[in-house]
Design an enzyme around this catalytic site. Structure first.
Site, PDB file in Angstrom:
ATOM      1  N   GLY A   1       1.189  -1.110  -0.321  1.00  0.00           N
ATOM      2  CA  GLY A   1       0.306  -0.115   0.035  1.00  0.00           C
ATOM      3  C   GLY A   1       0.823   1.111  -0.534  1.00  0.00           C
TER       4      GLY A   1
ATOM      5  N   PRO B   1       5.028  -4.427  -0.636  1.00  0.00           N
ATOM      6  CA  PRO B   1       4.555  -3.637  -1.921  1.00  0.00           C
ATOM      7  C   PRO B   1       4.468  -4.222  -2.973  1.00  0.00           C
ATOM      8  CG  PRO B   1       7.080  -3.710  -0.980  1.00  0.00           C
ATOM      9  CD  PRO B   1       5.738  -4.927  -0.181  1.00  0.00           C
ATOM     10  N   GLY B   2       3.496  -3.343  -4.257  1.00  0.00           N
ATOM     11  CA  GLY B   2       3.241  -3.849  -5.679  1.00  0.00           C
ATOM     12  C   GLY B   2       3.394  -2.341  -6.142  1.00  0.00           C
ATOM     13  N   ARG B   3       2.481  -1.729  -6.122  1.00  0.00           N
ATOM     14  CA  ARG B   3       2.843  -0.444  -6.608  1.00  0.00           C
ATOM     15  C   ARG B   3       4.319   0.818  -6.409  1.00  0.00           C
ATOM     16  NH1 ARG B   3      -1.409   2.521  -7.683  1.00  0.00           N
ATOM     17  NH2 ARG B   3      -2.382   1.598  -6.503  1.00  0.00           N
TER      18      ARG B   3
ATOM     19  N   CYS C   1     -14.746   2.502 -28.595  1.00  0.00           N
ATOM     20  CA  CYS C   1     -15.609   2.892 -29.317  1.00  0.00           C
ATOM     21  C   CYS C   1     -16.405   2.922 -27.513  1.00  0.00           C
ATOM     22  CB  CYS C   1     -16.406   1.811 -29.838  1.00  0.00           C
ATOM     23  SG  CYS C   1     -17.722   2.621 -30.765  1.00  0.00           S
ATOM     24  N   GLU C   2     -16.781   4.244 -26.846  1.00  0.00           N
ATOM     25  CA  GLU C   2     -16.849   4.079 -25.251  1.00  0.00           C
ATOM     26  C   GLU C   2     -16.329   5.609 -24.755  1.00  0.00           C
ATOM     27  OE1 GLU C   2     -16.741   0.586 -23.462  1.00  0.00           O
ATOM     28  OE2 GLU C   2     -16.651   1.974 -21.179  1.00  0.00           O
TER      29      GLU C   2
ATOM     30  N   TYR D   1     -10.965   4.650 -11.646  1.00  0.00           N
ATOM     31  CA  TYR D   1     -11.149   5.614 -10.521  1.00  0.00           C
ATOM     32  C   TYR D   1     -10.178   6.721 -10.693  1.00  0.00           C
ATOM     33  CZ  TYR D   1      -8.669   0.773  -9.531  1.00  0.00           C
ATOM     34  OH  TYR D   1      -8.029  -0.462  -9.997  1.00  0.00           O
TER      35      TYR D   1
ATOM     36  N   TYR E   1      -0.547  -1.618 -12.256  1.00  0.00           N
ATOM     37  CA  TYR E   1      -1.128  -2.069 -12.389  1.00  0.00           C
ATOM     38  C   TYR E   1      -1.533  -1.413 -13.963  1.00  0.00           C
ATOM     39  CZ  TYR E   1      -1.770  -3.064  -7.529  1.00  0.00           C
ATOM     40  OH  TYR E   1      -1.316  -3.640  -6.531  1.00  0.00           O
TER      41      TYR E   1
HETATM   42  N1  LLP Z   1      -1.001  -6.932  -0.370  1.00  0.00           N
HETATM   43  C1  LLP Z   1      -2.377  -7.037  -0.624  1.00  0.00           C
HETATM   44  C2  LLP Z   1      -3.448  -8.226   0.016  1.00  0.00           C
HETATM   45  C3  LLP Z   1      -2.883  -6.671  -1.735  1.00  0.00           C
HETATM   46  O1  LLP Z   1      -4.583  -6.546  -2.054  1.00  0.00           O
HETATM   47  C4  LLP Z   1      -2.374  -5.556  -2.703  1.00  0.00           C
HETATM   48  C5  LLP Z   1      -3.180  -4.801  -3.357  1.00  0.00           C
HETATM   49  C6  LLP Z   1      -0.956  -5.091  -2.355  1.00  0.00           C
HETATM   50  C7  LLP Z   1      -0.621  -6.257  -1.587  1.00  0.00           C
HETATM   51  C8  LLP Z   1      -0.200  -4.580  -3.072  1.00  0.00           C
HETATM   52  O2  LLP Z   1      -0.443  -3.199  -2.519  1.00  0.00           O
HETATM   53  P1  LLP Z   1      -0.247  -1.804  -2.677  1.00  0.00           P
HETATM   54  O3  LLP Z   1       1.392  -1.693  -2.779  1.00  0.00           O
HETATM   55  O4  LLP Z   1       0.674  -2.233  -4.728  1.00  0.00           O
HETATM   56  O5  LLP Z   1      -0.344  -0.742  -3.488  1.00  0.00           O
HETATM   57  N2  LLP Z   1      -5.925  -1.543  -9.256  1.00  0.00           N
HETATM   58  C9  LLP Z   1      -5.535  -0.605  -8.115  1.00  0.00           C
HETATM   59  C10 LLP Z   1      -4.065  -1.660  -7.145  1.00  0.00           C
HETATM   60  C11 LLP Z   1      -5.374  -2.366  -6.677  1.00  0.00           C
HETATM   61  C12 LLP Z   1      -5.014  -3.162  -4.979  1.00  0.00           C
HETATM   62  C13 LLP Z   1      -5.581  -4.233  -4.806  1.00  0.00           C
HETATM   63  N3  LLP Z   1      -4.572  -4.601  -4.044  1.00  0.00           N
HETATM   64  C14 LLP Z   1      -5.245   0.521  -8.737  1.00  0.00           C
HETATM   65  O6  LLP Z   1      -4.565   0.562 -10.293  1.00  0.00           O
HETATM   66  O7  LLP Z   1      -4.851   1.334  -8.034  1.00  0.00           O
END
Ligand code: LLP
Length: 432
Positions: free
Chosen positions: A248, A291-293, A361-362, A334, A390
């Site tokens: 997050g 962490p992902g993002r 087309c939207e 979003y 993402y």
């Molecule tokens: N762990 C869990 C259990 C999660 O559900 C998520 C994200 C993460 C880790 C990674 O979170 P991050 O560090 O990336 O914020 N599609 C949306 C984001 C959805 C995130 C869902 N879960 C977007 O494009 O902003």
């Protein structure tokens, strides 16, 4: 610029990791996902270094691969010593195909099927992050049949709204994810898990949301989780080995977003966790983060070609590009902020306010509304910054538009294709 891997060269072209984005677009055509491999690696190293330095032994980051999933990413994560968070058998399959050591994988999801569970156990996934009672029973039963004891964490909802966008806030009590602490159900589930022979409860997981800029929300979650952990120790004599605080941490998409120093935030959070463990008299668990993002977002730039520039007299201007919601649905979903610029005119002052429209087309197929751009011409390159997370992973074939390739830029300035551009043949591959 927004991030240190972005700049403008002597030709007035945008550069990513020192490489001319327009030259890469000439080479690979558009639309095109570019990723800076060194930036991804550095982001991993920041997390690994800080978590090792400030958190208890055994603490480590897990890359949330839903943010960006293809084989090469898992190879990079393995090389950097990251764990991974997987949310589907498809992600699991991709990681396995890349040779990722699956004992370092945590298998998530709020509705794993029996088949998913068997597949993950057969693949040797290290940990299940178990969401609910039915799943717990299924893991226990399947592990029993295979003659193993499966390590698990229980996903709990701590009941926190981290003041982020509603749709991506997932830790509140009213959530499809996890089991609520507040209602007493988490404790019951935990007691039950401890009676089962083929699962080994190692700890707990929570995830409070996404695009969070300060560690205080994580500290609030940690307080609730550690209070629960202390209660389990007191009432059941159960000692928790692992506390996974989810992902997050936020990323800077536009100038008005703050800079975030992940190391300092992890240090601050570690201080809070130390203080809480001492106050609650609980053994410090190993801390995991997902962490992902913040691992991949700032490595990415998407490059498009401009088609038309249309000004509706007295209203507004639209710049149309050769991609759109199929490669980046985040504004449509979003209203996410992005920074865009004309990559081959990156040294000029913007003189047009326009909405960037995709080719679907939207009418909702918009990348960003009312952005300041240098007035483009057909054939100019439009770059959207910070698209490493993402975007590719959420891309679709809506309107039968093939997905763009992912091209990686390496530290030595060379580039390579990590994911090929889809062809029209790919689009009909499964059509009978
Ligand atoms: N762990 C869990 C259990 C999660 O559900 C998520 C994200 C993460 C880790 C990674 O979170 P991050 O560090 O990336 O914020 N599609 C949306 C984001 C959805 C995130 C869902 N879960 C977007 O494009 O902003």
């Amino acid at each position: 610029m927004l991030h240190t891997n972005l700049s403008v060269n002597e030709k007035g072209h945008l550069t990513l990791a020192g490489q001319d984005v327009c030259a890469l677009a000439d080479k690979y055509s558009t639309p095109l996902f570019l990723m800076d491999e060194e930036r991804i690696r550095n982001n991993c190293r920041t997390y690994i270094g800080a978590m090792k330095e400030f958190f208890p032994a055994g603490s480590r980051p897990l890359f949330a691969s839903k943010s960006c999933c293809f084989k090469r990413i898992y190879e990079i994560m393995a090389e950097e010593g990251m764990g991974i968070d997987l949310v589907s058998p498809g992600e699991l399959y991709t990681a396995a195909a890349a040779g990722f050591p699956l004992e370092n994988a945590f298998f998530h999801g709020n509705n794993k099927t029996d088949r998913d569970i068997e597949y993950a156990i057969d693949s040797g996934v290290g940990y299940f992050v178990c969401d609910n009672l039915e799943e717990l029973n299924s893991i226990n039963e399947t592990a029993g049949k295979k003659g193993i004891v499966q390590n698990i964490l229980l996903r709990l909802s701590p009941g926190i709204d981290p003041h982020t966008q509603k749709k991506i806030s997932t830790g509140k009590v009213d959530s499809k994810f996890g089991t609520a602490i507040e209602t007493g159900q988490a404790k019951e589930l935990c007691k039950y898990a401890l009676t089962l022979d083929n699962v080994c409860l190692k700890g707990f997981h929570c995830h409070i949301g996404s695009q969070i800029f300060e560690y205080d929300s994580f500290a609030n979650a940690a307080e609730i989780m550690l209070t629960f952990i202390a209660e389990l120790w007191r009432d059941l004599g159960f000692e928790t080995d692992i506390l996974n605080l989810g992902g997050g941490f936020g990323v800077r998409y536009v100038e008005s977003d703050p800079f975030i120093d992940y190391r300092e935030n992890i240090k601050g959070l570690a201080g809070e966790i130390d203080r809480l463990c001492a106050a609650l008299s609980v053994k410090k668990p190993a801390i995991l983060m997902e962490p992902g993002r913040s691992i991949v977002a700032d490595s990415g730039v998407t490059v498009y070609s401009v088609g038309s520039v249309k000004t509706i007299t007295g209203y507004k201007s639209y710049v149309s590009i050769d991609g759109g919601m199929p490669d980046n649905p985040r504004f449509a979903l979003y209203e996410s902020d992005y920074t865009a610029l004309i990559a081959n005119k990156a040294d000029r002052e913007p003189d047009l306010v326009a909405t960037i429209a995709g080719r679907c087309c939207e009418s909702g197929d918009i990348i960003q509304e009312d952005v300041s751009l240098v007035t483009p011409e057909r054939g100019d390159y439009l770059a959207v910054l910070v698209t490493g997370a993402y975007n590719f992973s959420m891309a679709s074939n809506y309107n039968r538009i093939p997905r763009p390739p992912v091209v990686m830029i390496k530290g030595d300035g060379s580039d390579y294709v990590a994911v090929k551009r889809e062809t029209y043949e790919d689009l009909i591959r499964n059509d009978i």
